[in-house]
Design a protein around this motif. Structure first.
Motif, PDB file in Angstrom:
ATOM      1  N   LEU A  39       0.823  -1.203   0.000  1.00 53.28           N
ATOM      2  CA  LEU A  39       0.000   0.000   0.000  1.00 53.28           C
ATOM      3  C   LEU A  39       0.858   1.254   0.000  1.00 53.28           C
ATOM      4  O   LEU A  39       0.620   2.201  -0.772  1.00 53.28           O
ATOM      5  CB  LEU A  39      -0.940  -0.005   1.209  1.00 53.28           C
ATOM      6  N   ASP A  40       1.876   1.284   0.854  1.00 53.76           N
ATOM      7  CA  ASP A  40       2.721   2.475   0.937  1.00 53.76           C
ATOM      8  C   ASP A  40       3.542   2.673  -0.338  1.00 53.76           C
ATOM      9  O   ASP A  40       3.772   3.804  -0.772  1.00 53.76           O
ATOM     10  CB  ASP A  40       3.647   2.388   2.151  1.00 53.76           C
ATOM     11  N   SER A  41       3.964   1.580  -0.957  1.00 39.38           N
ATOM     12  CA  SER A  41       4.762   1.704  -2.180  1.00 39.38           C
ATOM     13  C   SER A  41       3.944   2.220  -3.344  1.00 39.38           C
ATOM     14  O   SER A  41       4.499   2.692  -4.339  1.00 39.38           O
ATOM     15  CB  SER A  41       5.386   0.346  -2.543  1.00 39.38           C
ATOM     16  N   HIS A  42       2.617   2.152  -3.221  1.00 36.01           N
ATOM     17  CA  HIS A  42       1.736   2.667  -4.270  1.00 36.01           C
ATOM     18  C   HIS A  42       1.115   4.010  -3.895  1.00 36.01           C
ATOM     19  O   HIS A  42       0.095   4.417  -4.459  1.00 36.01           O
ATOM     20  CB  HIS A  42       0.649   1.641  -4.609  1.00 36.01           C
ATOM     21  N   GLY A  43       1.726   4.692  -2.935  1.00 32.13           N
ATOM     22  CA  GLY A  43       1.350   6.077  -2.663  1.00 32.13           C
ATOM     23  C   GLY A  43       0.377   6.285  -1.539  1.00 32.13           C
ATOM     24  O   GLY A  43       0.053   7.430  -1.211  1.00 32.13           O
ATOM     25  N   HIS A  44      -0.133   5.210  -0.934  1.00 33.10           N
ATOM     26  CA  HIS A  44      -1.080   5.355   0.162  1.00 33.10           C
ATOM     27  C   HIS A  44      -0.330   5.493   1.491  1.00 33.10           C
ATOM     28  O   HIS A  44       0.883   5.240   1.568  1.00 33.10           O
ATOM     29  CB  HIS A  44      -2.047   4.173   0.202  1.00 33.10           C
ATOM     30  N   ARG A  45      -1.039   5.914   2.530  1.00 30.03           N
ATOM     31  CA  ARG A  45      -0.441   6.048   3.854  1.00 30.03           C
ATOM     32  C   ARG A  45      -1.171   5.100   4.793  1.00 30.03           C
ATOM     33  O   ARG A  45      -2.370   5.265   5.061  1.00 30.03           O
ATOM     34  CB  ARG A  45      -0.537   7.496   4.341  1.00 30.03           C
ATOM     35  N   THR A  46      -0.466   4.116   5.292  1.00 31.30           N
ATOM     36  CA  THR A  46      -1.087   3.008   6.014  1.00 31.30           C
ATOM     37  C   THR A  46      -0.688   3.004   7.482  1.00 31.30           C
ATOM     38  O   THR A  46       0.483   3.121   7.816  1.00 31.30           O
ATOM     39  CB  THR A  46      -0.679   1.656   5.393  1.00 31.30           C
ATOM     40  N   THR A  47      -1.699   2.866   8.350  1.00 32.28           N
ATOM     41  CA  THR A  47      -1.487   2.652   9.776  1.00 32.28           C
ATOM     42  C   THR A  47      -2.016   1.268  10.114  1.00 32.28           C
ATOM     43  O   THR A  47      -3.140   0.931   9.751  1.00 32.28           O
ATOM     44  CB  THR A  47      -2.238   3.705  10.611  1.00 32.28           C
ATOM     45  N   ARG A  48      -1.201   0.481  10.804  1.00 27.48           N
ATOM     46  CA  ARG A  48      -1.619  -0.870  11.134  1.00 27.48           C
ATOM     47  C   ARG A  48      -1.945  -0.984  12.625  1.00 27.48           C
ATOM     48  O   ARG A  48      -1.188  -0.531  13.482  1.00 27.48           O
ATOM     49  CB  ARG A  48      -0.512  -1.862  10.767  1.00 27.48           C
ATOM     50  N   VAL A  49      -3.087  -1.594  12.927  1.00 29.17           N
ATOM     51  CA  VAL A  49      -3.436  -1.978  14.292  1.00 29.17           C
ATOM     52  C   VAL A  49      -3.824  -3.445  14.253  1.00 29.17           C
ATOM     53  O   VAL A  49      -4.157  -3.988  13.192  1.00 29.17           O
ATOM     54  CB  VAL A  49      -4.573  -1.123  14.877  1.00 29.17           C
ATOM     55  N   SER A  50      -3.804  -4.108  15.399  1.00 31.15           N
ATOM     56  CA  SER A  50      -4.078  -5.543  15.421  1.00 31.15           C
ATOM     57  C   SER A  50      -5.343  -5.916  16.175  1.00 31.15           C
ATOM     58  O   SER A  50      -5.740  -7.080  16.179  1.00 31.15           O
ATOM     59  CB  SER A  50      -2.888  -6.284  16.050  1.00 31.15           C
ATOM     60  N   ARG A  51      -5.999  -4.925  16.786  1.00 33.79           N
ATOM     61  CA  ARG A  51      -7.175  -5.221  17.611  1.00 33.79           C
ATOM     62  C   ARG A  51      -8.378  -4.415  17.135  1.00 33.79           C
ATOM     63  O   ARG A  51      -8.256  -3.281  16.670  1.00 33.79           O
ATOM     64  CB  ARG A  51      -6.880  -4.905  19.077  1.00 33.79           C
ATOM     65  N   GLY A  52      -9.549  -5.008  17.287  1.00 39.71           N
ATOM     66  CA  GLY A  52     -10.771  -4.314  16.913  1.00 39.71           C
ATOM     67  C   GLY A  52     -10.999  -3.060  17.728  1.00 39.71           C
ATOM     68  O   GLY A  52     -11.498  -2.052  17.214  1.00 39.71           O
ATOM     69  N   SER A  53     -10.641  -3.088  18.999  1.00 37.55           N
ATOM     70  CA  SER A  53     -10.826  -1.906  19.851  1.00 37.55           C
ATOM     71  C   SER A  53      -9.997  -0.733  19.344  1.00 37.55           C
ATOM     72  O   SER A  53     -10.437   0.423  19.413  1.00 37.55           O
ATOM     73  CB  SER A  53     -10.447  -2.241  21.296  1.00 37.55           C
ATOM     74  N   ASP A  54      -8.799  -1.011  18.810  1.00 38.81           N
ATOM     75  CA  ASP A  54      -7.976   0.063  18.252  1.00 38.81           C
ATOM     76  C   ASP A  54      -8.618   0.647  16.995  1.00 38.81           C
ATOM     77  O   ASP A  54      -8.534   1.855  16.744  1.00 38.81           O
ATOM     78  CB  ASP A  54      -6.581  -0.465  17.926  1.00 38.81           C
ATOM     79  N   ALA A  55      -9.254  -0.211  16.191  1.00 39.53           N
ATOM     80  CA  ALA A  55      -9.935   0.280  14.994  1.00 39.53           C
ATOM     81  C   ALA A  55     -11.045   1.256  15.356  1.00 39.53           C
ATOM     82  O   ALA A  55     -11.227   2.294  14.708  1.00 39.53           O
ATOM     83  CB  ALA A  55     -10.502  -0.895  14.196  1.00 39.53           C
TER      84      ALA A  55
END
Length: 234
Positions: free
Chosen positions: A34-50
């Protein structure tokens, strides 16, 4: 995961993606692509964080198998909170899960493993559709159904009807051509961004949901072998 050769279309600016994925290997690969194609990605691993962080993003890319809660429950809560687009990316590929995900409000549903070019195209189509201004009049009335294309509100008689973002997108395409038959291919192309990427049953599920929520089956007609029409024969 391998490279795709897919480039970011000029009409799609960088998307702030909130990736909800608990598998580190999958998450790292997705972030890299995603980042290599120009997007800015934030990763979380838990539903509560989403649920805490979605407001700062343009789109949520949601796995359903999360450590703290079921992803479908996260999806339903996101739909109650606001209109952020949600693309489900999961290993749960059985048809009943696809239908449950779409009915819970997913804008799209992809099954792992997914081709990166397709994932990028689906994400960009969802965001492009959400940012595209609606043509023509902001207000459409068909019988006692009132559709506000600007505020994305729907009323039947004096009753407010709550549609998911994708259900409204389907209705908006039909409303813009009220009284005219719209082909299935055009609906899928307008709503999902590419009729060849869209899953036909996704359209069927959304049409069925819109028809049920409006409770005006005579106004949303199936044109056998072609598509759908919003409006009666008068």
């Amino acid at each position: 995961m391998t490279g795709t050769g897919h480039t970011l279309p000029s009409e799609v600016w960088p998307v702030r993606v909130l990736l909800v994925e608990d598998d580190d290997g999958v998450a790292h690969a997705l972030v890299d692509v995603l980042d290599s194609h120009g997007h800015r990605t934030t990763r979380v691993s838990r539903g509560s964080d989403a649920l805490l962080r979605h407001r700062d993003h343009d789109l949520v890319l949601l796995d359903l198998g999360l450590p703290d809660t079921d992803g479908l429950e996260v999806l339903r809560k996101l739909r109650r909170i606001g209109p952020v687009p949600v693309v489900v990316l999961t290993a749960r590929g059985e048809e009943r899960m696809v239908v449950r995900g779409l009915r819970s409000g997913a804008d799209d549903y992809l099954v792992k493993p997914v081709r990166m070019a397709e994932l990028l195209a689906r994400i960009e189509a969802v965001v492009r559709r959400g940012r595209r201004p609606s043509p023509g009049s902001d207000q459409v009335e068909v019988a006692d159904v009132r559709i506000d294309l600007r505020t994305r509100r729907v009323q039947v008689a004096d009753r407010e009807v709550e549609l998911t973002p994708k259900e409204f997108d389907v209705l908006a395409v039909l409303a813009a051509e009220a009284g005219t038959a719209v082909s299935r291919q055009r609906l899928m192309d307008e709503v999902w961004g590419d009729a060849y990427l869209a899953v036909s049953r996704s359209l069927d599920v959304h049409i069925a949901q819109v028809r049920a929520k409006l409770d005006r089956p005579e106004l949303l007609m199936t044109i056998r072998g072609f598509g759908y029409r919003l409006g009666d024969d008068a």
